[in-house]
Motif scaffolding. Structure first.
Motif, PDB file in Angstrom:
ATOM      1  N   THR A  24       0.734  -1.101   0.013  1.00 13.79           N
ATOM      2  CA  THR A  24       0.148  -0.102  -0.128  1.00 13.79           C
ATOM      3  C   THR A  24       0.837   1.264   0.022  1.00 13.79           C
ATOM      4  O   THR A  24       0.557   2.262  -0.517  1.00 13.79           O
ATOM      5  N   LEU A  25       2.027   1.091   0.496  1.00 12.60           N
ATOM      6  CA  LEU A  25       2.997   2.176   0.437  1.00 12.60           C
ATOM      7  C   LEU A  25       3.434   2.608  -0.748  1.00 12.60           C
ATOM      8  O   LEU A  25       4.046   3.684  -1.135  1.00 12.60           O
ATOM      9  N   LEU A  26       3.205   1.767  -1.611  1.00 11.07           N
ATOM     10  CA  LEU A  26       3.738   1.881  -3.275  1.00 11.07           C
ATOM     11  C   LEU A  26       2.437   2.129  -4.238  1.00 11.07           C
ATOM     12  O   LEU A  26       2.691   2.192  -5.284  1.00 11.07           O
ATOM     13  N   ARG A  27       1.449   2.627  -3.707  1.00 13.22           N
ATOM     14  CA  ARG A  27       0.210   2.978  -4.314  1.00 13.22           C
ATOM     15  C   ARG A  27       0.595   4.228  -5.089  1.00 13.22           C
ATOM     16  O   ARG A  27       0.919   5.100  -4.577  1.00 13.22           O
TER      17      ARG A  27
ATOM     18  N   LEU B 133       2.972   4.800  -7.265  1.00 14.21           N
ATOM     19  CA  LEU B 133       4.240   4.692  -7.575  1.00 14.21           C
ATOM     20  C   LEU B 133       4.541   4.848  -8.896  1.00 14.21           C
ATOM     21  O   LEU B 133       5.112   5.569  -9.497  1.00 14.21           O
ATOM     22  N   ALA B 134       3.947   3.959  -9.744  1.00 17.93           N
ATOM     23  CA  ALA B 134       3.953   3.891 -11.381  1.00 17.93           C
ATOM     24  C   ALA B 134       2.802   3.137 -11.803  1.00 17.93           C
ATOM     25  O   ALA B 134       2.378   2.022 -11.315  1.00 17.93           O
ATOM     26  N   ASP B 135       2.130   3.538 -12.866  1.00 20.14           N
ATOM     27  CA  ASP B 135       0.963   3.206 -13.421  1.00 20.14           C
ATOM     28  C   ASP B 135       0.870   2.910 -14.709  1.00 20.14           C
ATOM     29  O   ASP B 135       1.567   3.696 -15.623  1.00 20.14           O
TER      30      ASP B 135
ATOM     31  N   ASN C 177      -3.531  -1.836  -7.973  1.00 22.80           N
ATOM     32  CA  ASN C 177      -5.093  -1.795  -8.136  1.00 22.80           C
ATOM     33  C   ASN C 177      -5.947  -0.476  -8.061  1.00 22.80           C
ATOM     34  O   ASN C 177      -6.856  -0.769  -9.029  1.00 22.80           O
ATOM     35  N   ASN C 178      -5.820   0.374  -7.471  1.00 33.58           N
ATOM     36  CA  ASN C 178      -4.758   0.825  -6.552  1.00 33.58           C
ATOM     37  C   ASN C 178      -5.276   1.064  -5.031  1.00 33.58           C
ATOM     38  O   ASN C 178      -4.938   2.153  -4.483  1.00 33.58           O
ATOM     39  N   ASP C 179      -6.428   0.419  -4.917  1.00 32.57           N
ATOM     40  CA  ASP C 179      -7.025   0.659  -3.538  1.00 32.57           C
ATOM     41  C   ASP C 179      -7.269  -0.987  -2.589  1.00 32.57           C
ATOM     42  O   ASP C 179      -7.088  -1.715  -3.376  1.00 32.57           O
TER      43      ASP C 179
ATOM     44  N   ALA D 270       4.053   8.121   5.851  1.00 30.52           N
ATOM     45  CA  ALA D 270       3.977   7.355   4.733  1.00 30.52           C
ATOM     46  C   ALA D 270       4.583   8.523   3.769  1.00 30.52           C
ATOM     47  O   ALA D 270       5.072   8.312   2.659  1.00 30.52           O
TER      48      ALA D 270
ATOM     49  N   ALA E  49       7.343   8.195   0.863  1.00 29.16           N
ATOM     50  CA  ALA E  49       7.200   8.409  -0.420  1.00 29.16           C
ATOM     51  C   ALA E  49       8.195   9.646  -1.065  1.00 29.16           C
ATOM     52  O   ALA E  49       8.685   9.461  -2.205  1.00 29.16           O
TER      53      ALA E  49
END
Lengths: 666, 666
Positions: free
Chosen positions: A77-80, A82-84, A313-315, A435, A439
């Motif tokens: 979840t800390l990498l939500r 980050l890159a999509d 996912n991002n959740d 967080a 980040a």
């Protein structure tokens, strides 16, 4: 009979038991004692049979089982965000893995799990099935937050943030299981990441752990079409038969994804009593495909719903995930009656609990089950109006119009984790601040790295990581080298599997900013030549080489790691302009190669003669690759034996990776 | 230069302009005067050039254009959750249409629109494109709530809640347009529901309205595969060429759905400058399919995102809809880079505005555009952490992790409609209470109706609604009837198209609880016989018959309506047990049928001889069906002419629907 005393009664709500008969009580009540549900029924029944000091009025609210997130990677979840929106290889090798290598440690895992738990408690999830590194810290943070969790310690053949080798991971996993076994909230599990990231030894060892401790085994199964194609090519069968062959179906299996499985595989999983975690958002977002959920259910498989990690996912919103599961089942099957709301909600509760092998404890509001439940307000505009003609309409309302923000109170094991939308066990501001700091560090790390050779290589595509461990030895031979090698290979313990001749034209690129896993890049043109010296074929490859030597065994046997390979279908000129190396160096040679088997183990024997930089001698190279640290040690020992077969060798020396550093002495 | 005075400055937020270059300002500001955006820029630029009494501090928040819902049916929000997970025919004919027929009136439309506007304002939508009945009340309620809306008055060939016939709808529509043309918030539009629910005359008339008033024309296009198959079968072409043939591509077309369109159709729509409204939730939930969004965008089509009506979706949440559009594009194309978050958000804003032909006014934060915007808080746990390395990461955060409940303030035309999550123009409690009351009435209506013959007929499947209007006349003839008819049909103005002989065995089912549109059900076995009396073929059909006579024209010509037909593939015994009629009656006859054309108009001529109840005379029946009220009148006139051709007729009388009431006199 006088009323029994219980700890707490939740009264006057619309109670969705989500039991097998989908019984509703309106108005209903739930009696709770010592973290367990004592009874569920109409308000009249419960108030006649029980009394409690704490009676919670749930007038106008829905009381239902907490949602079960059947598959996630909480710390990610800390990498939500980050890159999509990237190709899977770019996303994984370019962002996730480097960041994980650099940042994942117990603190990261603890913070990430707290963040995930906060989000899940808010959105009505009371139990999640996890898979990550340092899983003992996931377990501890989840238990601290009061959540229930099945925590699977990840094992894979690559080095991981928490272990140098898979042997190390397995050791960690055993310790972890022994520590947490029997905990009220945490169910430890072993989690070989996937068939394609495991060796058979890993799979066997994981099954052994799962069967010894009677714990679930969680793994990714047939997530992508590529995985299935590769498995068929490499092992001659699809993924489920392959894991069945290695005993995984004898464990309490939780198979995440199962996007690309056929009817036979469905039946195999069903007969084994395996659970499937369906992750519709993740499968769509990563373009993995659409799982045959309807067929799974028809086959009698226990299917749960998972959010997957928030990095993809991002959740972690199970309400949304359940809605998408219902929508997608209809869109995918072309039948609007597929997976109706009630059944979809069952996947997110009772069936999900069964899918993760906790169905006897949670997933429905029934006497004797744990008091894991949520209380939901359906009075908002987006839930207006409400039709009551069809009692089952309530499921459609929750699944199709509900939002995770409608959850008002959350309880696990009889303990409130959220009241009136306030988290009680976690400090949100602190989590958000920590967080944000992390980040910031990750942003800086990636900004620095984004121009790295590895990042650029990934953009080209087709990159694969080679086996983690390479052991090799080199020595110089005199003019009779060829006969010397041939005599050695005639040894009864040696079988020659293949013999080839090459001309190899290597261009090494060097960079100013050196990264540990990307010291230099090699562009190699491999000409395959006949015995008469005619070129029969050629292929070009790029190899990104890390630390030239990580460790030396006795007898100058070297161990090196971290190599990425990609096919090179463009010109050397293109790659020079694209990678912009600060300098280059050329190494051309003739290579005579034998692939041999020595004492049932495969080795490559290379006899090299350098043309550029020209060298008068021959070089003998003996090498082998493996995913296993133990195996690397064993092979190093065998190499030391092997080298004695070659008789007199001028020097046995440390010449790492090609001959690129030799010209200094030439 | 001294700073210009403006009404309001929104300052210190992260401003997403969503303009063509996707310019961001961080921290940025927006200057607003008289409902328009005067300027957008960095905080420094705006504070140097403008001053305002009202400066709103948006520190830590995102300022972005309001979302554009490109397709919905706002009043249907009142039918949210009425019936779900059903086959389309059951849902539409069994629930939506009967409830609409019974309940839709100006009050319903007003309340439903207020409910929809409340939900949309809360979830960040500032403009919606609508299509419903009594559209003038949708327009008024939307304008009262302060929202911007494109309101399309629905026209279809069936009778509607707001018009007896499509001619009536067209008249209403013209009045409506003239009243609202030029309104600051409302753009009137004409909305032929779909090609398959229109006649060519309806389509031509709608295009004429759209071109006369230069207003958009909104219609459903190729929503289901069935629609395409039917269109090809009936008209020999796919849906887009068919509507092109009727001039729709010459209007400012908004084509909702376009799930089943091919490359040629994509190009046709693109060349015409049409907008497409993509409704991913609705298309999945109703199992209509997955629209080729990626190809649409590659073709240069303006695509917007719509929620469709809440009766099918079941909400008006554009954040969720945008996320699903992005996910589905990837899952459907198999490419995780398809429709990245930034582009998806553009569909929900700028491109959506263009798709509904309001792109010059709204959709982005640019000087001269309307001040339609939302302010969003991304500080919640489910949005933590935030990476800033890639400025475009903000789009992924909004689209993939954001929730509609993150919207804090909503502004349309410079006016606040929501501040700090409090609606300013709508009374939520009042709306919820009124909607609850209405739902109660609808529940009662449906409960009563759920055992009705129509509901039961729909469950059987294959039900179709016949043409709205049937005109017919009956008369008795003597023993020379056949020759009398033959002589008449020899008239130069008559062409016989087809002649057939039947034996018809009709069983009429009567029910205790009579509904206006379902008075009796007929099970008919139609035996097609040769001239020598041999049975050549047979077919069984069920017909549900409403009011036996709705109106009489002069000369005993009758008009009747509301008939539903379904194939009957089971036995009469089955249907008797299934429908449980209170009584039945049998009518058997021989029928000689001619399909003729008289003065370019089609009629059926039936010469019947009753066997049960036995009657000594022949009956002559002349009938025709039509969707058009005017056409019914015209045909009634022609029937009066026609009947004179048959010479002496004993009596011209009112014998409705078969001969089921005759036995009283027999």
């Amino acid at each position: 009979m006088p009323p029994q005393h219980v700890d707490r009664i939740l009264a006057n709500g619309l109670v969705l038991t989500m039991n097998c008969a989908f019984v509703l009580y309106s108005p209903g009540a739930v009696a709770i004692r010592a973290g367990e549900i004592v009874d569920v029924g109409s308000v009249t029944e419960i108030s006649e049979s029980y009394q409690a000091d704490d009676v919670v009025d749930c007038q106008g609210l829905v009381i239902m089982p907490g949602l079960v997130n059947a598959h996630t990677h909480a710390p990610m979840t800390l990498l939500r965000g980050l890159a999509d929106d990237l190709r899977l290889d770019v996303w994984l090798l370019g962002y996730m893995m480097p960041v994980e290598r650099e940042f994942v440690n117990p603190e990261f895992v603890r913070l990430g799990t707290r963040l995930a738990c906060g989000e899940m408690i808010r959105s009505g999830t009371t139990c999640f099935a996890d898979m990550y590194y340092y899983e003992e810290y996931v377990a501890a943070a989840a238990a601290d937050s009061g959540m229930r969790a099945l925590c699977g310690a990840t094992i894979l053949k690559y080095p991981t943030p928490d272990a140098y080798s898979y042997q190390g991971s397995l050791r960690r996993c055993r310790d972890y299981i022994e520590h947490w076994l029997g905990n009220a909230l945490i169910t430890p599990a072993v989690a070989p990441h996937a068939a394609y990231t495991s060796t058979p030894e890993i799979l066997y060892a994981c099954v052994e752990l799962a069967r010894t401790y009677l714990i679930p085994l969680k793994t990714h199964v047939a997530e992508t079409a590529q995985e299935v194609t590769d498995n068929i090519r490499e092992h001659g069968m699809r993924v489920v038969p392959w894991i069945e062959k290695h005993g995984l179906l004898d464990a309490r299996l939780i198979a995440a994804h199962c996007v690309h499985i056929n009817e036979d595989e469905l039946n195999q999983l069903a007969s084994a009593g395996a659970g499937v975690a369906h992750n519709p958002s993740s499968n769509l977002k990563l373009a993995s495909g659409m799982a045959p959920v309807r067929r799974m259910l028809e086959t009698g498989l226990n299917v749960g719903i998972g959010t997957d990690g928030a990095a993809s996912n991002n959740d972690l919103d199970m309400v949304e995930e359940t809605r998408l599961a219902a929508f997608l089942a209809k869109g995918h099957s072309g039948d609007p009656t597929a997976l109706p709301a009630r059944d979809a909600l069952a996947l997110a509760t009772r069936q999900g609990a069964h899918a993760i092998h906790l169905g006897d404890q949670i997933g429905s509001l029934e006497s004797g089950k744990k008091a894991d439940l949520i209380i939901v307000d359906l009075g908002e505009l987006h839930n207006t109006p409400r039709f009551v003609r069809d009692p089952d309409g309530i499921y459609a309302q929750i699944v199709y119009s509900g939002k995770s923000t409608d959850v008002v109170h959350t309880m696990v094991n009889g303990q409130w984790l959220m009241r009136n939308r306030q988290l009680l066990t976690l400090n949100e501001n602190e989590i958000v601040a920590e967080a944000r700091d992390l980040a910031h560090h990750i942003d800086r790390f990636l900004t620095k790295r984004e121009s790295s050779p590895l990042s650029k290589l990934l953009v080209i595509g087709g990159v694969k990581q080679e086996e983690s461990f390479e052991v090799q030895v080199k020595g110089r031979l005199g003019p009779d080298a060829l006969n010397q090698v041939k005599r050695a290979l005639a040894h009864p313990e040696v079988t020659v599997v293949k013999e080839s001749l090459y001309r190899q034209y290597d261009t090494y690129f060097f960079f100013d900013t050196v990264e540990p896993d990307a010291e230099r890049l090699r562009f190699r043109e491999d000409q395959i030549v006949s015995e008469r010296g005619e070129v029969k074929d050629a292929r070009n490859r790029l190899t990104l080489i890390g630390h030239s030597s990580e460790r030396e065994f006795p007898g100058a046997v070297m161990l090196s790691r971290a190599r990425y390979m990609a096919p090179a279908d463009k010109s050397l000129r293109f790659y020079q302009e694209y990678f912009q190396p600060s300098s280059t160096r050329q190494v051309d040679k003739e290579r005579h190669r034998w692939r041999i088997r020595y004492r049932t183990t495969d080795f490559a024997i290379n006899l090299d003669r350098l043309a550029q930089p020209a060298m008068p001698c021959y070089f003998l190279e003996i090498k082998s690759r493996t995913w296993s640290q133990h195996d690397a040690q064993r092979k190093a020992d065998l190499i030391i034996e092997l080298i004695t077969l070659f008789g007199e060798i001028d020097t046995v020396e440390t010449i790492p990776d090609g001959y690129v550093d030799l010209d200094h002495e030439a």
